[in-house]
Design a protein around this motif. Sequence first.
Motif, PDB file in Angstrom:
ATOM      1  N   ASP A 234       0.847  -1.192   0.000  1.00  0.00           N
ATOM      2  CA  ASP A 234       0.000   0.000   0.000  1.00  0.00           C
ATOM      3  C   ASP A 234       0.881   1.240   0.000  1.00  0.00           C
ATOM      4  O   ASP A 234       1.836   1.336   0.749  1.00  0.00           O
ATOM      5  N   GLN A 305      -9.126   4.797  -3.655  1.00  0.00           N
ATOM      6  CA  GLN A 305      -7.765   5.002  -3.197  1.00  0.00           C
ATOM      7  C   GLN A 305      -7.501   6.447  -2.789  1.00  0.00           C
ATOM      8  O   GLN A 305      -6.852   6.702  -1.764  1.00  0.00           O
ATOM      9  N   GLY A 311      -4.285   1.700  -0.207  1.00  0.00           N
ATOM     10  CA  GLY A 311      -3.611   1.126  -1.351  1.00  0.00           C
ATOM     11  C   GLY A 311      -4.564   0.410  -2.284  1.00  0.00           C
ATOM     12  O   GLY A 311      -5.767   0.275  -2.028  1.00  0.00           O
TER      13      GLY A 311
END
Length: 326
Positions: A234, A305, A311
């Motif tokens: 992420d 996101q 992530g």
Amino acid sequence: MTTRTLTKGQIGILAAAAIPMVATGAAGAYGTYTNIKAEFGRAETALGIVAAGEGLALVLALVMVGLTMLGQPSPAPVRIGLWAVPIAASAVGLALADTLTEAVIYGMSPMGMCVSAEGLGLLARRIVVHRTGVDMEAQRRNAATMQRLAYHRARAAKHPSKRVRWYSERISWRLARKVGVGDAELGVHLVQAQRNRMSAGADAALAGMLTAPAADAFDVVAAEAVAVAGPQPDAAPAVPAAPALPPAQPASEPSAAASAAGHGPDAVRELHDADADAQLLEAALRLNETALAETGRVVPLRTLQSELRIGQRRAQRIQAQLPKSA
């Protein structure tokens, strides 16, 4: 400079138009000749009047044609003469007439030759403009207008007299109306510029309409590619850790850890029950409701996101839990 040639049809039409002009001019000159001869009784005098009137108009028209073919504008005496000579020829006829009827006839006879000469000159000039694409007369007028405009704009801004500045300011606006008048080439360029702007606007509008579904398709393809390629770290700020994974399962069954990492068959659909994921899911549901109301589609991965600061893998897991319709 691009040179265009006349087609056979254009040449035939121009010749057919020029022949009546020449015939009209010859008839007008002969009429003036007979009228003057009847008044004075001398052929030499009549011939001299015709040469000074109709002949001079023809000479000026030919001078204008020659200068145009050389790519040069006609000087002021030529342009003024093409207007003044017909008037002078008609005035001579009026002065020689004894009655009102003769005044009308004598005044109209010179116009045949004069108008014919001017018509031939104008036709020849237009042929040159068509072949070369350059209208020297229009460029001359525009250059003179722009020179006067620049002068009055400078005087309106810098002259010490307020009255002179006021006068030049108004002259400038009057001159601005004349810029580009009669310039066919400028008109073509302006139309083309507007076409380019309209094409760019239409392209932008179509791009906005047609590329929106492509973004969602890209998200789906990206999700499938990530699921095959394996887990990705992420890029978002750290969030509270999820609960510990359950003990390892036998090798014959995919473990929960493998599913969470994206290697199991249900990797994208798994969502932990941690408080952090629950809060993210609640926020994602609100974003999804807005997306369904506006576009009729599930909120894209990119939106999840950016809005949730998570992530790509976590956004995939959350998106899989979202309803596909309102």
